[in-house]
Enzyme design. Structure first.
Site, PDB file in Angstrom:
ATOM      1  N   GLU A 174      30.359   8.108 -23.261  1.00  0.00           N
ATOM      2  CA  GLU A 174      31.065   7.401 -22.197  1.00  0.00           C
ATOM      3  C   GLU A 174      31.512   8.366 -21.093  1.00  0.00           C
ATOM      4  O   GLU A 174      31.468   9.578 -21.260  1.00  0.00           O
ATOM      5  CB  GLU A 174      32.293   6.664 -22.747  1.00  0.00           C
ATOM      6  CG  GLU A 174      33.033   7.359 -23.865  1.00  0.00           C
ATOM      7  CD  GLU A 174      33.576   8.729 -23.540  1.00  0.00           C
ATOM      8  OE1 GLU A 174      34.153   8.884 -22.429  1.00  0.00           O
ATOM      9  OE2 GLU A 174      33.461   9.643 -24.353  1.00  0.00           O
ATOM     10  N   GLU A 317      31.596  12.057 -23.868  1.00  0.00           N
ATOM     11  CA  GLU A 317      30.232  11.990 -23.334  1.00  0.00           C
ATOM     12  C   GLU A 317      29.198  11.606 -24.374  1.00  0.00           C
ATOM     13  O   GLU A 317      28.056  11.341 -24.039  1.00  0.00           O
ATOM     14  CB  GLU A 317      29.796  13.330 -22.712  1.00  0.00           C
ATOM     15  CG  GLU A 317      30.653  13.835 -21.583  1.00  0.00           C
ATOM     16  CD  GLU A 317      30.089  15.102 -20.946  1.00  0.00           C
ATOM     17  OE1 GLU A 317      29.020  15.570 -21.382  1.00  0.00           O
ATOM     18  OE2 GLU A 317      30.710  15.618 -19.993  1.00  0.00           O
TER      19      GLU A 317
END
Length: 357
Positions: A174, A317
């Site tokens: 994300e 991430e």
């Protein structure tokens, strides 16, 4: 709503017969029983997913859901909101942590704009924008129930499409300023614990900022009063589009019977939401590392999973996923290629008594 309902109905548990056969082979390999620890458990769990004792990963992909959060207005992040859009764009250039780690293990990434407060002129970013960020949970619900469902279904659709392209192992990542705040709120609601014990420092907060963050989460939960028995209500009231999208990814992976890896705290919050919607998704989830954020321990305990790694990582991430991809593939290599006791010509050896202890 139809896609979500169909997905939830089409999730079944791991194949018990395949799991039994996988353990029989694993225990017959030329090693002491249980000596490879979690590698053994992973290989057997994959067998339960596919129905086959021997398995090979063909294509790996970490799905990165990117979205902004209105609660940024409350000063709960030390970073400017514009950073979400910058990071999202940089994901496609292969220069971020997840990009470098993915290339190192031969994995791909899929970048999805599910709610960034900005527009992109980049055909490598999939535009599934629900809105230009959520509302401020300190003042109102993050999103409507309809938006929450739509965001969950985005995740399901992304996995459906990638499975059709041949991907059979997924990670979850994300980008979004303040998403540790929304994740803490979601996890706090489900845990029933005082949110102060769930909220973490996030990125670069001062002690004063940390105190403010805990206050905001506590007040947001009180104001919105999400229904703990209704995961969609929890997401809609105090979650984020990224959490909802990743929740859909976990559901989509389970429906398609492919393994999916949990990364950090935002991914943990999404995994917990998916688990609350259908507990059978657990059979398809593989945690990577134990996030430095405190809420991750609760999520792992609640779902009943144990991370393979504890590396004090908190980048997000999806950065833990490529590491776990390697562990999963190592586990499958053990199952596929290691000789059995009979094949190694030591089944009748006096030494067998010792190595099987």
């Amino acid at each position: 709503m139809i896609l979500l309902e169909q997905t939830l109905k089409n999730i079944s548990s791991g194949d018990k017969e395949a799991i039994k056969k996988a353990w029989e082979r694993m225990d017959s390999l030329s090693k002491p029983i249980g000596s490879l620890g979690k590698l053994e458990e992973i290989a057997v769990k994959i067998a339960g997913i596919t129905g086959q004792v021997k398995n090979k990963i063909n294509k790996k992909n970490t799905i990165i859901m990117c979205a902004d959060n209105g609660v940024w207005e409350e000063g709960v992040s030390a970073c400017p909101q514009e950073l979400t859009a910058i990071i999202t764009d940089n994901y496609t250039k292969g220069v971020t942590g997840i990009g470098v780690l993915s290339k190192n293990v031969g994995a791909d990434i899929t970048v999805v704009d599910i709610g960034v407060n900005g527009n992109f002129n980049n055909d490598k970013i999939i535009n599934k924008k629900i809105a230009y960020g959520t509302k401020n949970i300190a003042k109102e619900s993050a999103m409507t129930r309809e938006e929450a469902i739509k965001a969950i279904e985005v995740g399901i659709e992304i996995v459906d499409n990638l499975v059709k392209e041949g991907y059979d192992l997924f990670g979850t990542g994300e980008a979004g300023m303040c998403n540790t705040t929304t994740s803490a709120a979601v996890i706090s609601v489900f845990s029933g614990m005082d949110s102060d014990s769930i909220v973490g420092m996030g990125s670069g907060l001062t002690e004063e900022g940390f105190i403010n963050k805990k206050r905001v989460v506590k007040e947001a939960i009180k104001l919105n009063n999400p229904d703990i028995k209704d995961p969609i209500d929890v997401i809609a009231k105090v979650g984020g589009f990224d959490i909802a999208g990743l929740c859909g990814c976990f559901l989509g992976a389970a429906k398609n019977r492919v393994p999916i890896v949990i990364d950090g705290i935002i991914s943990c919050a999404a995994a917990l939401c998916a688990y609350k919607l259908n507990t059978r998704v657990k059979d398809f989830m593989f945690p990577s590392h134990l996030s430095a954020e405190p809420g991750s321990k609760y999520v792992m305990n609640e779902i009943g999973l144990k991370p393979c790694l504890d590396m004090q990582m908190r980048l997000g991430e999806g950065s833990g996923c490529p590491l776990q991809f390697s562990i999963i593939e190592s586990a499958l290599a053990i199952m596929n290629e290691m000789a059995t006791l009979q094949e190694a010509s030591i089944e009748d050896s006096e030494f067998l008594v010792d190595i099987r202890k």
